[in-house]
Design an enzyme around this catalytic site. Structure first.
Site, mmCIF file in Angstrom:
data_model
loop_
_atom_site.group_PDB
_atom_site.id
_atom_site.type_symbol
_atom_site.label_atom_id
_atom_site.label_comp_id
_atom_site.label_asym_id
_atom_site.label_seq_id
_atom_site.Cartn_x
_atom_site.Cartn_y
_atom_site.Cartn_z
ATOM 1 N N ARG A 1 -4.664 -7.265 -36.453
ATOM 2 C CA ARG A 1 -4.007 -6.331 -35.478
ATOM 3 C C ARG A 1 -5.201 -5.501 -34.752
ATOM 4 O O ARG A 1 -5.061 -5.109 -33.808
ATOM 5 C CB ARG A 1 -3.285 -5.172 -36.198
ATOM 6 N N CYS B 1 -6.559 5.953 -45.555
ATOM 7 C CA CYS B 1 -6.069 5.790 -47.083
ATOM 8 C C CYS B 1 -6.496 7.224 -47.689
ATOM 9 O O CYS B 1 -5.927 7.358 -48.743
ATOM 10 C CB CYS B 1 -6.845 4.651 -47.590
ATOM 11 N N GLU C 1 4.023 5.978 -49.565
ATOM 12 C CA GLU C 1 2.802 6.307 -48.668
ATOM 13 C C GLU C 1 3.463 6.103 -47.192
ATOM 14 O O GLU C 1 4.078 5.292 -46.843
ATOM 15 C CB GLU C 1 1.841 5.196 -48.763
ATOM 16 N N PHE D 1 -5.796 -2.575 -41.061
ATOM 17 C CA PHE D 1 -6.168 -2.427 -39.427
ATOM 18 C C PHE D 1 -6.816 -1.109 -39.309
ATOM 19 O O PHE D 1 -7.101 -0.805 -38.264
ATOM 20 C CB PHE D 1 -4.842 -2.225 -38.911
ATOM 21 N N LYS E 1 -12.155 -11.903 -42.717
ATOM 22 C CA LYS E 1 -10.967 -12.012 -42.132
ATOM 23 C C LYS E 1 -10.600 -10.653 -41.710
ATOM 24 O O LYS E 1 -10.001 -9.831 -42.350
ATOM 25 C CB LYS E 1 -9.779 -12.482 -42.666
HETATM 26 P P1 NAD Z 1 -2.036 -4.952 -44.935
HETATM 27 O O1 NAD Z 1 -1.754 -4.981 -46.422
HETATM 28 O O2 NAD Z 1 -0.673 -5.100 -44.187
HETATM 29 O O3 NAD Z 1 -2.921 -5.676 -44.559
HETATM 30 C C1 NAD Z 1 -4.233 -5.967 -45.065
HETATM 31 C C2 NAD Z 1 -4.824 -7.299 -44.912
HETATM 32 O O4 NAD Z 1 -3.816 -8.280 -45.790
HETATM 33 C C3 NAD Z 1 -4.756 -7.934 -43.484
HETATM 34 O O5 NAD Z 1 -5.910 -8.697 -43.187
HETATM 35 C C4 NAD Z 1 -3.454 -8.737 -43.387
HETATM 36 O O6 NAD Z 1 -3.493 -9.867 -42.614
HETATM 37 C C5 NAD Z 1 -3.305 -8.993 -44.956
HETATM 38 N N1 NAD Z 1 -1.824 -9.414 -45.412
HETATM 39 C C6 NAD Z 1 -0.667 -8.539 -45.012
HETATM 40 N N2 NAD Z 1 0.249 -8.997 -45.478
HETATM 41 C C7 NAD Z 1 0.127 -9.939 -46.049
HETATM 42 C C8 NAD Z 1 0.605 -10.886 -47.186
HETATM 43 N N3 NAD Z 1 2.066 -10.632 -47.266
HETATM 44 N N4 NAD Z 1 0.041 -11.744 -47.721
HETATM 45 C C9 NAD Z 1 -1.297 -11.804 -47.614
HETATM 46 N N5 NAD Z 1 -1.899 -11.229 -46.692
HETATM 47 C C10 NAD Z 1 -1.492 -10.251 -46.084
HETATM 48 O O7 NAD Z 1 -2.639 -3.372 -44.769
HETATM 49 P P2 NAD Z 1 -2.539 -2.725 -43.537
HETATM 50 O O8 NAD Z 1 -1.432 -1.849 -42.779
HETATM 51 O O9 NAD Z 1 -3.639 -3.407 -42.617
HETATM 52 O O10 NAD Z 1 -3.737 -1.448 -43.807
HETATM 53 C C11 NAD Z 1 -3.152 -0.079 -44.278
HETATM 54 C C12 NAD Z 1 -2.938 0.042 -45.764
HETATM 55 O O11 NAD Z 1 -4.007 0.055 -46.472
HETATM 56 C C13 NAD Z 1 -2.367 1.248 -46.257
HETATM 57 O O12 NAD Z 1 -1.719 1.155 -47.379
HETATM 58 C C14 NAD Z 1 -3.664 1.997 -46.803
HETATM 59 O O13 NAD Z 1 -3.661 2.998 -47.584
HETATM 60 C C15 NAD Z 1 -4.744 0.818 -47.195
HETATM 61 N N6 NAD Z 1 -6.128 1.361 -47.468
HETATM 62 C C16 NAD Z 1 -6.422 1.556 -48.596
HETATM 63 C C17 NAD Z 1 -7.905 1.714 -48.530
HETATM 64 C C18 NAD Z 1 -8.694 2.109 -49.668
HETATM 65 O O14 NAD Z 1 -9.663 2.198 -49.834
HETATM 66 N N7 NAD Z 1 -7.862 2.370 -50.924
HETATM 67 C C19 NAD Z 1 -8.819 1.625 -47.209
HETATM 68 C C20 NAD Z 1 -7.841 1.754 -46.163
HETATM 69 C C21 NAD Z 1 -6.649 1.167 -46.151
#
Ligand code: NAD
Length: 571
Positions: free
Chosen positions: A248, A352, A452, A220, A244
């Protein structure tokens, strides 16, 4: 009231069913003026002289520039065969404006039939897209880049409305993704293979070929940048992509789909599906999808990496982080403090690469009151408000989690230097706001250090020496980014060599490399599995497979062009 009606009818449709816009232009939008931010809507007027001289009619696209309540919010559609389609689902995910918690749209959990149809569409498109010349794909990318620039403000407005970050910061979100697309335009010199004469008349050549259908699962926090980490590189190399977006905040992806269509991407090269875990499981299980790009949290990322790899897919997965900065006593105090405050609290800490953890070396712990003073001066407000420095966090649940982690720090003995919990901007009493928060005297066993937080919270630890700082940082499981603030080249050099994190800043608080030629190189627990980095040279490698061809064309088999008249003298 009139503005409100306009919002309900056309503005949201411009985010989700973008049918008004018909002709691209290369003109940059004017910078946002004060009066524009105070108006309910912004209207983008586009002329098409550059790209479509014959059809140079002015077209207009409206988009929201306030957090006003939207009456009858339209549903988010999905995108297949270059069409925006209403989902037939019975499961909808409500999407609320984080500044108000008013409903903005409902996002479908794509049905099984829709998910399959998206892959069918990509499968149909792939043979022709793969066969399309690189120069033609490059032309489409040029147009796509121009359109993103033209619709920059509109994309940013969608992000501010759905994700909450400030409009200025949302523009940066778009720009960092746009730079990946711009770099992809240089594909003609990036995809060249190698050739070597390996024996007499025998040579081996290598080619980079597309994988087929690939998928991107996005978080998100960067609704434009992360889809754009994937889409340009995947498509310019000849793949078809199923995107995908985060359930959110899919609005920016939907605008990108509209612009991609306008740029000339053929039907089926880019399809967008929606939903959460069910859609992700479909992507993992569908054998026609050859590779998955994932960015998000540790839990989802580990699951997708493990299961996707088991299914034989290529997976790149960027996960969570805890980014440290070591503050040396010889650092430029003013630059360091401003850098820290911006990088810790910008985007409400939902990056991140947010600088969430300070390691104060020696007497620099005395700088903390000044850091707290400058942090307290930040303007926490709705993202469309003039002068807002940070907006709300994504959801009430995220706010609760952040506040609970702050409390855990207090309970475990940290000093609460600045408490932003319960912050309510006057105009937005129902938003998910957390003001800048600073916990000092934190130790490595505390939960607020180990997890985090992903909110505007800075945790500060004290050490005596540079060596102590390096040791402490290296013991952390994450390795996304790190920074050192010092005026000494020798100290910076030592830090740079001994530190383990994958992206190192020297007097740079958020050292994310530009896509120009570098990749996003987080390591340790911030990335799952192999070094399948996003964008740059590694991104190209991820989305292509190598083929080598060894050929033998014997010189003596060359067809003679001159007849021989003498009798042969050999046997
Ligand atoms: P999230 O893991 O909740 O969601 C990411 C994606 O995964 C979404 O499309 C969601 O629909 C899907 N998803 C969520 N839960 C799932 C599950 N149980 N099973 C399968 N798919 C699922 O992450 P978020 O809250 O959207 O993003 C924030 C996180 O992303 C933070 O931890 C941040 O550090 C990380 N992030 C990392 C980077 C990087 O390059 N390292 C960059 C941006 C964000």
């Amino acid at each position: 009231m009139a503005a409100r009606r306009l919002l309900s009818r056309s503005l949201l449709s411009s985010l989700r069913t973008p049918t008004i816009y018909t002709a691209p232009a290369l003109r940059m939008p004017a910078p946002l003026s004060k009066s524009a931010t105070q108006t309910a809507v912004r209207r983008l007027t586009a002329t098409a002289q550059h790209l479509k001289p014959a059809a140079a009619a002015a077209v207009q696209v409206d988009y929201p520039m306030t957090h006003e309540k939207i009456s009858n919010p339209p549903n988010t559609k999905w995108f297949v065969d270059n069409q925006f389609v209403e989902s037939k689902t019975s499961q909808w995910i409500d999407l609320h404006d984080p500044a108000t918690n008013n409903l903005v749209t409902r996002v479908p959990q794509s049905t099984d039939a829709e998910l399959k149809a998206a892959v069918d569409s990509a499968e149909k498109a792939f043979p022709a897209w793969r066969a399309t010349s690189l120069l033609h794909r490059q032309q489409i990318m040029f147009k796509f880049v121009a359109l993103i620039r033209q619709h920059w403000d509109r994309l940013a407005a969608s992000i501010t409305l759905e994700q909450g970050k400030t409009f200025a910061d949302a523009k940066g979100d778009v720009l960092r993704g746009l730079q990946v697309a711009e770099t992809a335009c240089g594909i003609t010199t990036q995809l060249t293979g190698e050739v070597l004469e390996v024996s007499k008349d025998m040579e081996t050549r290598s080619y980079r070929e597309p994988l087929g259908i690939v998928a991107a699962i996005c978080p998100f926090n960067f609704p434009a940048m992360i889809p754009l980490w994937c889409l340009p590189v995947a498509t310019i190399t000849g793949n078809c992509i199923i995107l995908k977006p985060s359930e959110r905040d899919p609005g920016a992806s939907m605008i990108l789909a509209e612009l991609a269509k306008e740029a000339g991407f053929p039907d089926g090269v880019i399809n967008i599906v929606h939903g959460s875990a069910k859609t992700v499981d479909f992507i993992i299980d569908e054998p026609r999808i050859k590779a998955i790009s994932f960015v998000g949290s540790d839990k989802a990322g580990q699951y997708i990496y493990t299961r996707g790899s088991e299914k034989g897919k290529r997976v790149q997965a960027n996960l969570g982080a805890k980014n440290h900065a070591a503050i040396m006593p010889d650092a430029n105090r003013n630059h360091t403090i401003n850098s820290i405050v911006g990088a810790a609290f910008g985007a409400a800490g939902q990056r991140c690469m947010a600088l969430s953890t300070l390691v104060m070396v020696g007497e620099t712990k005395e700088w903390l009151p000044e850091i707290a003073k400058r942090a307290a001066q930040l303007n926490v407000n709705g993202g469309f408000e003039e002068g807002a420095d940070l907006g709300p966090v994504i959801s009430p649940q995220a706010r609760e989690k952040i506040e609970a982690l702050v409390q855990s720090g207090v309970d475990e003995g940290a000093t609460l230097l600045l408490d932003g919990r319960g912050h309510k901007p006057a105009k937005y009493p129902n938003g998910n706001f957390v003001g800048p928060t600073i916990l000092a005297d934190v130790t490595t066993e505390m939960k607020c250090y180990q997890e985090e937080i992903f909110g505007p919270v800075l945790v500060c630890l004290n050490v005596e020496t540079l060596e102590d700082a390096i040791e402490l940082i290296n013991k952390n499981k994450y390795g996304n980014g790190v920074a050192v603030f010092t005026q000494s080249g020798a100290t910076a050099g030592r830090f740079q060599k001994d530190i383990e994190a994958g992206q190192v800043g020297i007097n740079v608080p958020i050292p994310v490399p530009l896509a120009t030629s570098f990749s996003f190189t987080g390591n340790k627990a911030s990335i799952a599995g192999n070094a399948n980095y996003f964008y740059g040279r590694h991104g190209l490698q991820f989305y292509t497979q190598l083929k080598t061809v060894t050929s033998h064309w014997r010189a003596e088999d060359a067809v003679a062009t001159r007849a021989k008249t003498e009798m042969p003298t050999h046997h």
